[in-house]
Enzyme design. Structure first.
Site, PDB file in Angstrom:
ATOM      1  N   MET A  12      -3.879  -6.074  -0.731  1.00  0.00           N
ATOM      2  CA  MET A  12      -4.993  -6.276  -1.652  1.00  0.00           C
ATOM      3  C   MET A  12      -6.103  -7.095  -0.989  1.00  0.00           C
ATOM      4  O   MET A  12      -7.288  -6.788  -1.099  1.00  0.00           O
ATOM      5  CB  MET A  12      -4.503  -6.974  -2.922  1.00  0.00           C
ATOM      6  CG  MET A  12      -5.574  -7.222  -3.962  1.00  0.00           C
ATOM      7  SD  MET A  12      -6.214  -5.723  -4.739  1.00  0.00           S
ATOM      8  CE  MET A  12      -4.856  -5.286  -5.845  1.00  0.00           C
ATOM      9  N   ASN A  28      -1.892   5.467  -0.438  1.00  0.00           N
ATOM     10  CA  ASN A  28      -2.824   4.936   0.539  1.00  0.00           C
ATOM     11  C   ASN A  28      -2.378   5.320   1.946  1.00  0.00           C
ATOM     12  O   ASN A  28      -1.191   5.444   2.232  1.00  0.00           O
ATOM     13  CB  ASN A  28      -2.958   3.410   0.398  1.00  0.00           C
ATOM     14  CG  ASN A  28      -2.004   2.649   1.304  1.00  0.00           C
ATOM     15  OD1 ASN A  28      -2.264   2.475   2.492  1.00  0.00           O
ATOM     16  ND2 ASN A  28      -0.889   2.195   0.736  1.00  0.00           N
ATOM     17  N   PHE A  48      -3.838  -0.224   8.245  1.00  0.00           N
ATOM     18  CA  PHE A  48      -4.035  -1.614   8.680  1.00  0.00           C
ATOM     19  C   PHE A  48      -5.489  -1.891   9.043  1.00  0.00           C
ATOM     20  O   PHE A  48      -5.792  -2.478  10.098  1.00  0.00           O
ATOM     21  CB  PHE A  48      -3.150  -1.956   9.887  1.00  0.00           C
ATOM     22  CG  PHE A  48      -1.669  -2.047   9.615  1.00  0.00           C
ATOM     23  CD1 PHE A  48      -1.174  -2.073   8.325  1.00  0.00           C
ATOM     24  CD2 PHE A  48      -0.763  -2.092  10.673  1.00  0.00           C
ATOM     25  CE1 PHE A  48       0.207  -2.152   8.088  1.00  0.00           C
ATOM     26  CE2 PHE A  48       0.594  -2.175  10.451  1.00  0.00           C
ATOM     27  CZ  PHE A  48       1.088  -2.200   9.160  1.00  0.00           C
ATOM     28  N   SER A  85       5.184   0.218   7.346  1.00  0.00           N
ATOM     29  CA  SER A  85       4.073   1.017   6.833  1.00  0.00           C
ATOM     30  C   SER A  85       4.164   2.434   7.397  1.00  0.00           C
ATOM     31  O   SER A  85       4.398   2.624   8.592  1.00  0.00           O
ATOM     32  CB  SER A  85       2.728   0.403   7.242  1.00  0.00           C
ATOM     33  OG  SER A  85       1.670   1.296   6.957  1.00  0.00           O
ATOM     34  N   ASN A 133       1.695   4.380   7.742  1.00  0.00           N
ATOM     35  CA  ASN A 133       0.341   4.808   8.105  1.00  0.00           C
ATOM     36  C   ASN A 133      -0.101   4.434   9.511  1.00  0.00           C
ATOM     37  O   ASN A 133      -1.257   4.648   9.875  1.00  0.00           O
ATOM     38  CB  ASN A 133      -0.654   4.244   7.078  1.00  0.00           C
ATOM     39  CG  ASN A 133      -0.336   4.709   5.675  1.00  0.00           C
ATOM     40  OD1 ASN A 133      -0.059   5.881   5.460  1.00  0.00           O
ATOM     41  ND2 ASN A 133      -0.340   3.781   4.722  1.00  0.00           N
ATOM     42  N   THR A 134       0.792   3.823  10.288  1.00  0.00           N
ATOM     43  CA  THR A 134       0.526   3.563  11.705  1.00  0.00           C
ATOM     44  C   THR A 134       1.526   4.372  12.517  1.00  0.00           C
ATOM     45  O   THR A 134       2.738   4.187  12.354  1.00  0.00           O
ATOM     46  CB  THR A 134       0.668   2.057  12.030  1.00  0.00           C
ATOM     47  OG1 THR A 134      -0.340   1.326  11.323  1.00  0.00           O
ATOM     48  CG2 THR A 134       0.503   1.805  13.523  1.00  0.00           C
ATOM     49  N   LYS A 180       9.634  -6.796   6.073  1.00  0.00           N
ATOM     50  CA  LYS A 180       9.322  -5.827   5.023  1.00  0.00           C
ATOM     51  C   LYS A 180       9.919  -4.473   5.394  1.00  0.00           C
ATOM     52  O   LYS A 180       9.608  -3.924   6.453  1.00  0.00           O
ATOM     53  CB  LYS A 180       7.807  -5.708   4.833  1.00  0.00           C
ATOM     54  CG  LYS A 180       7.414  -4.938   3.565  1.00  0.00           C
ATOM     55  CD  LYS A 180       5.961  -5.163   3.239  1.00  0.00           C
ATOM     56  CE  LYS A 180       5.602  -4.592   1.865  1.00  0.00           C
ATOM     57  NZ  LYS A 180       4.223  -4.907   1.465  1.00  0.00           N
ATOM     58  N   ASN A 220       8.350  -1.568   0.976  1.00  0.00           N
ATOM     59  CA  ASN A 220       7.016  -1.054   1.267  1.00  0.00           C
ATOM     60  C   ASN A 220       6.790   0.230   0.450  1.00  0.00           C
ATOM     61  O   ASN A 220       7.592   0.567  -0.420  1.00  0.00           O
ATOM     62  CB  ASN A 220       6.883  -0.772   2.770  1.00  0.00           C
ATOM     63  CG  ASN A 220       5.465  -0.995   3.282  1.00  0.00           C
ATOM     64  OD1 ASN A 220       4.491  -0.605   2.627  1.00  0.00           O
ATOM     65  ND2 ASN A 220       5.338  -1.617   4.435  1.00  0.00           N
TER      66      ASN A 220
END
Length: 357
Positions: free
Chosen positions: A70, A117, A121, A182, A184-185, A223, A252
């Site tokens: 956030m 999303n 990062f 994550s 997304n990487t 995480k 996550n």
């Protein structure tokens, strides 16, 4: 109710077709709250629920916190206790500044009360965050810092990347969250393998001990992804225990799409991590498994699918020591923070009132 009837429709209109725009508008407003001492203190007085808890040696005003993602760059650091949060986690931050993935990269699924999303990062870098925290006013709650791997850093050099971020941010963090989950990487989740985790966590623990210089070390939480199998989680937990890592954050975002309404499947087809209500049962199951696997001895921060105070309490009941919000804040508004903290406070009082057998 006021948020859901008035504020949320306005924010959703601002971000129609571009949810990230609404996110930035909200963050800008909260930045003003953070920068205004009078407004900030009056809001803390009105919203803070005192339900103190100590986890891993850190004292929290209440056990409800803001999840990472956030406020990646710590621009609204003072606003989070003003909304009633007992702690806030900034980041995920990387050693190298990076723009993240191409836009659009944030999508709402309002019927499913979910978000997707693939931010990647996006952040100003660890040194910029350290500079900002150095001049921030005193914050009325603990601040966690989530650290991740820079996209340009090869996987074989990931450990040094995390270490650099820890070094510059150590004096500002009340705890660290190590984000290896994550989706997304590229390649990041491969760091959750036992061998890679042992190297990374061992190095972070050694560095933490050095930086602490004889004083209490900053707790380190890992995480984890909700998509790991139980044997894989068990293996990861063994590494955490062997390296002396404090605890885990469960969980996550997920690559799965279970729980998404049929009419929103076209949006759900967007690549990225899913958060919100569909994650609720998964995150609770992971919290429960971690609690059972570690005999309740490892602190757990529960995260995922908390859209109501009862959902937060279900994570506490499953074994979480602390609970974080993100998507629930988007859909239910800031009152969710206070209501969840009050619910946790009542539950604790009830347990204390029960006769011992």
């Amino acid at each position: 109710m006021l948020y859901e009837k008035l504020a949320r429709p306005v924010l959703f209109r601002i971000g129609r077709g571009d949810a990230e725009k609404a996110h930035h508008s909200t963050l800008t407003m909260l930045e003003h709250v953070s920068d205004n001492r009078i407004i900030r203190q009056s809001m803390i007085k009105a919203n803070q629920v005192y339900a103190p808890v100590t986890v891993a040696g850190v004292k929290f005003p209440n056990p409800i916190g803001l999840a990472a993602g956030m406020d990646k760059n710590g621009v609204a650091i003072g606003a989070w206790p003003a909304l009633g949060f007992g702690f806030a986690e900034v980041g995920t931050v990387t050693w190298h500044p990076q723009p993240g993935n191409p836009q659009p990269r944030l999508f709402r699924l309002p019927g499913s009360q979910a978000l997707i999303n693939r931010m990647g990062f996006n952040n100003d870098g660890a040194q910029a965050l350290a500079a900002r925290l150095a001049i921030s006013p005193p914050v009325n709650c603990p601040i966690g810092v989530s650290i991740g791997k820079s996209k340009i850093t090869p996987l074989e050099e990931a450990t040094s990347d995390y270490l650099e971020s820890m070094r510059v941010l150590y004096r500002f963090a009340d705890y660290f969250a190590v984000n290896v989950s994550s989706p997304n990487t590229p390649g990041l989740r491969s760091l959750q393998g036992a061998e890679q985790m042992r190297e990374l966590l061992g190095a972070l623990r050694a560095e933490s001990e050095s930086l602490a210089a004889g004083r209490p070390e900053r707790p380190i939480f890992v995480k984890i992804a909700p998509d790991l199998t139980e044997p894989a989680i068990a293996e990861l937990l063994e590494v955490c225990q062997d390296t002396g890592v404090t605890g885990v954050i469960a969980t996550n975002t997920t690559l799965g799409r279970d729980g998404v309404l049929q009419q929103e499947e076209s949006i759900a087809a967007e690549p990225g991590g899913l958060s919100g209500a569909p994650l609720r049962s998964i995150s609770r199951a992971v919290v429960e498994f971690v609690h059972r696997e570690t005999d309740g001895k490892m602190p757990i921060i529960g995260s995922g699918g908390v859209m109501s105070p009862d959902h937060a309490q279900s994570l506490f009941d499953a074994g979480a020591s602390l609970v974080q919000l993100y998507s629930g804040l988007v859909y239910s508004g800031p009152s969710l923070v206070r209501r969840s903290a009050r619910r946790a406070k009542r539950a604790r009082r009830h347990r204390r009132a029960q006769p011992r057998r």
